[in-house]
Design a protein around this motif. Structure first.
Motif, mmCIF file in Angstrom:
data_model
loop_
_atom_site.group_PDB
_atom_site.id
_atom_site.type_symbol
_atom_site.label_atom_id
_atom_site.label_comp_id
_atom_site.label_asym_id
_atom_site.label_seq_id
_atom_site.Cartn_x
_atom_site.Cartn_y
_atom_site.Cartn_z
ATOM 1 N N ALA A 3 1.046 -1.165 0.253
ATOM 2 C CA ALA A 3 -0.438 -0.007 0.530
ATOM 3 C C ALA A 3 0.694 1.035 -0.098
ATOM 4 O O ALA A 3 1.817 0.820 0.593
ATOM 5 C CB ALA A 3 -0.679 -0.256 0.757
ATOM 6 N N CYS A 4 0.571 3.050 -0.424
ATOM 7 C CA CYS A 4 0.817 3.313 -0.620
ATOM 8 C C CYS A 4 1.857 3.765 1.269
ATOM 9 O O CYS A 4 0.500 4.150 2.318
ATOM 10 C CB CYS A 4 0.422 4.702 -0.962
ATOM 11 N N PRO A 5 2.415 4.838 1.467
ATOM 12 C CA PRO A 5 2.727 5.074 2.993
ATOM 13 C C PRO A 5 1.972 6.424 2.545
ATOM 14 O O PRO A 5 2.110 7.068 1.826
ATOM 15 C CB PRO A 5 4.241 5.772 2.667
ATOM 16 N N PRO A 6 1.130 6.280 3.760
ATOM 17 C CA PRO A 6 0.400 6.975 4.531
ATOM 18 C C PRO A 6 1.229 8.643 4.160
ATOM 19 O O PRO A 6 2.370 8.743 4.466
ATOM 20 C CB PRO A 6 -0.111 7.540 6.040
ATOM 21 N N GLY A 7 0.195 9.725 3.274
ATOM 22 C CA GLY A 7 0.629 10.970 3.563
ATOM 23 C C GLY A 7 1.957 10.980 2.031
ATOM 24 O O GLY A 7 1.945 12.746 1.322
ATOM 25 N N CYS A 8 1.732 10.059 1.239
ATOM 26 C CA CYS A 8 2.585 10.412 0.162
ATOM 27 C C CYS A 8 1.450 10.897 -0.950
ATOM 28 O O CYS A 8 0.279 9.851 -0.628
ATOM 29 C CB CYS A 8 3.026 8.697 -0.326
ATOM 30 N N ALA A 9 1.801 11.073 -2.181
ATOM 31 C CA ALA A 9 1.122 11.995 -2.792
ATOM 32 C C ALA A 9 1.835 11.729 -4.170
ATOM 33 O O ALA A 9 1.213 12.954 -4.892
ATOM 34 C CB ALA A 9 0.221 13.274 -2.597
ATOM 35 N N GLU A 10 3.342 11.347 -4.307
ATOM 36 C CA GLU A 10 4.316 11.676 -5.940
ATOM 37 C C GLU A 10 3.079 11.656 -7.058
ATOM 38 O O GLU A 10 3.761 12.526 -7.578
ATOM 39 C CB GLU A 10 5.306 11.128 -5.724
ATOM 40 N N CYS A 11 2.499 10.616 -6.972
ATOM 41 C CA CYS A 11 1.872 10.516 -7.914
ATOM 42 C C CYS A 11 0.375 11.698 -8.953
ATOM 43 O O CYS A 11 0.231 11.612 -9.664
ATOM 44 C CB CYS A 11 0.514 9.532 -8.637
ATOM 45 N N CYS A 12 0.118 12.175 -7.357
ATOM 46 C CA CYS A 12 -1.147 14.002 -7.785
ATOM 47 C C CYS A 12 0.326 14.737 -8.030
ATOM 48 O O CYS A 12 -0.453 16.353 -8.420
ATOM 49 C CB CYS A 12 -1.382 14.254 -6.098
ATOM 50 N N GLU A 72 -8.437 4.712 -9.909
ATOM 51 C CA GLU A 72 -8.648 3.372 -10.532
ATOM 52 C C GLU A 72 -6.807 3.456 -10.613
ATOM 53 O O GLU A 72 -5.960 2.212 -10.970
ATOM 54 C CB GLU A 72 -8.322 3.624 -12.144
ATOM 55 N N PHE A 73 -5.256 4.657 -9.704
ATOM 56 C CA PHE A 73 -4.472 3.900 -10.123
ATOM 57 C C PHE A 73 -4.054 3.528 -8.775
ATOM 58 O O PHE A 73 -4.625 3.362 -8.159
ATOM 59 C CB PHE A 73 -3.664 5.870 -9.342
ATOM 60 N N THR A 74 -2.966 2.177 -9.724
ATOM 61 C CA THR A 74 -3.482 1.516 -8.431
ATOM 62 C C THR A 74 -1.179 1.665 -7.716
ATOM 63 O O THR A 74 -0.284 2.190 -9.001
ATOM 64 C CB THR A 74 -2.992 0.629 -9.168
ATOM 65 N N PRO A 75 -0.500 1.536 -6.839
ATOM 66 C CA PRO A 75 0.968 1.737 -6.284
ATOM 67 C C PRO A 75 1.478 0.094 -6.663
ATOM 68 O O PRO A 75 2.406 0.376 -6.609
ATOM 69 C CB PRO A 75 0.443 1.589 -4.748
ATOM 70 N N ILE A 76 1.045 -0.557 -7.124
ATOM 71 C CA ILE A 76 1.413 -1.940 -7.486
ATOM 72 C C ILE A 76 2.543 -1.419 -8.608
ATOM 73 O O ILE A 76 2.058 -0.715 -9.760
ATOM 74 C CB ILE A 76 0.890 -2.779 -8.328
ATOM 75 N N GLY A 77 3.598 -1.967 -8.820
ATOM 76 C CA GLY A 77 5.031 -1.126 -9.665
ATOM 77 C C GLY A 77 4.984 -0.033 -10.197
ATOM 78 O O GLY A 77 5.962 0.976 -10.434
ATOM 79 N N CYS A 78 4.618 1.636 -8.733
ATOM 80 C CA CYS A 78 4.775 2.817 -8.429
ATOM 81 C C CYS A 78 5.895 2.529 -8.463
ATOM 82 O O CYS A 78 6.866 2.204 -7.674
ATOM 83 C CB CYS A 78 3.890 2.823 -7.535
ATOM 84 N N GLN A 79 7.010 3.665 -8.859
ATOM 85 C CA GLN A 79 7.887 3.926 -8.964
ATOM 86 C C GLN A 79 9.011 5.272 -8.583
ATOM 87 O O GLN A 79 9.496 5.616 -8.107
ATOM 88 C CB GLN A 79 9.317 4.170 -10.396
ATOM 89 N N ASP A 80 7.025 6.132 -8.090
ATOM 90 C CA ASP A 80 7.863 7.601 -7.971
ATOM 91 C C ASP A 80 7.068 7.718 -6.478
ATOM 92 O O ASP A 80 7.620 8.422 -5.123
ATOM 93 C CB ASP A 80 6.226 8.350 -7.970
ATOM 94 N N VAL A 81 7.192 6.395 -5.979
ATOM 95 C CA VAL A 81 7.137 6.994 -4.307
ATOM 96 C C VAL A 81 7.942 7.227 -3.155
ATOM 97 O O VAL A 81 8.742 7.456 -3.494
ATOM 98 C CB VAL A 81 6.758 5.197 -3.005
ATOM 99 N N ASP A 82 6.831 8.236 -2.270
ATOM 100 C CA ASP A 82 8.749 8.959 -1.297
ATOM 101 C C ASP A 82 8.806 8.217 -0.475
ATOM 102 O O ASP A 82 8.173 7.376 0.676
ATOM 103 C CB ASP A 82 7.759 10.295 -0.930
HETATM 104 S S1 SF4 Z 1 3.017 7.673 -5.231
HETATM 105 FE FE1 SF4 Z 1 3.114 5.437 -5.529
HETATM 106 S S2 SF4 Z 1 2.998 4.792 -3.704
HETATM 107 FE FE2 SF4 Z 1 2.921 7.370 -3.822
HETATM 108 S S3 SF4 Z 1 0.996 7.906 -3.469
HETATM 109 FE FE3 SF4 Z 1 1.551 7.618 -6.006
HETATM 110 S S4 SF4 Z 1 1.231 5.205 -6.159
HETATM 111 FE FE4 SF4 Z 1 1.191 5.451 -3.703
#
Ligand code: SF4
Ligand code: SF4
Length: 227
Positions: free
Chosen positions: A98-107, A188-198
């Motif tokens: 799951a995304c770490p709470p507070g991460c929003a790099e994808c936004c 629909e955005f999924t953290p699976i395979g996300c490379q942007d996580v903070d």
């Molecule tokens: S950047 Fe990746 S880990 Fe962070 S909120 Fe978005 S999907 Fe989740």
């Protein structure tokens, strides 16, 4: 650590001469597995699914690997074990990736496309008209098929900047200010395979989100009441 008893697979190898040792197997087909289907005769694995997003069309290409196992009970038992294990771990996914709470790099960096239904939902949520939402928060670019009406604005003209609805504070943690009404693209955005996580954020930490996003007219009215 969990292990699978591979005796059934080794027996299969011994009897048929087909390799089952991981080093002898050509494992490339299962590196990017997206779907496994089993019927009475076949194991079908879809892999290397590639999604090309055009503005209004998703073009999906995939490869398939089909194994016909001819009702071989040992092989079927071994495959069943692998699948049971995969299913077990699949259930654990939300906790482990799951995304770490507070991460929003994808936004930031992405422009969520919006449909008319998204605009309607956001308008109702903010107590505004559809036209006002389009004007203030959407870059209007209707797609050829009319499905999308545009994408969400950023806080500046820089497309790498953050979404106009992203809220956060100096702690470096962020949250969606219209979470309940966010567009389908964001849902629909999924953290699976996300490379942007903070990576500075911990998965186990707690984060209490702040106040919801307020449109300008409500902020002005609130400030007016204070003065
Ligand atoms: S950047 Fe990746 S880990 Fe962070 S909120 Fe978005 S999907 Fe989740
Ligand atoms: S609407 Fe919310 S979830 Fe979607 S990009 Fe903006 S802040 Fe992120």
């Amino acid at each position: 650590m969990e292990t699978i008893d591979l005796t059934a697979l080794r027996n299969f190898s011994r009897r048929t001469g087909q390799p089952t040792h991981p080093e002898l197997l050509d494992a490339r087909p299962i590196e990017h597995v997206s779907k496994i289907e089993i019927d009475e005769e076949h194991v079908t694995i879809e892999y290397n699914e590639k999604t090309t997003r055009y503005y209004n069309v998703n073009e999906i290409t995939k490869n398939e690997w089909i194994y016909k196992y001819n009702d071989d009970p040992e092989f079927v038992a071994a495959v069943a074990q692998v699948i049971a294990l995969a299913r077990k771990h699949l259930k654990e996914l939300p906790d482990t990736i799951a995304c770490p709470p507070g991460c929003a790099e994808c936004c930031s960096g992405y422009e969520p496309f919006v449909t008319q239904a998204d605009v309607r939902r956001i308008a109702e949520h903010l107590g505004m008209s559809d036209e006002a939402v389009m004007h203030e928060y959407v870059v209007a670019r209707p797609s050829a098929d009319g499905h999308y009406v545009g994408w969400l604005r950023k806080v500046s003209d820089d497309l790498a900047d953050q979404c106009v609805f992203l809220m956060g504070d100096k702690s470096g943690r962020f949250y969606c200010g219209i979470y309940a009404a966010r567009p389908g693209d964001c849902r629909e955005f999924t953290p699976i395979g996300c490379q942007d996580v903070d990576e500075s954020l911990s998965h186990s930490s707690k984060f209490k989100v702040g106040p919801a996003f307020q449109p300008r007219h409500k902020r002005r009215a609130r400030n007016g009441r204070r003065n």
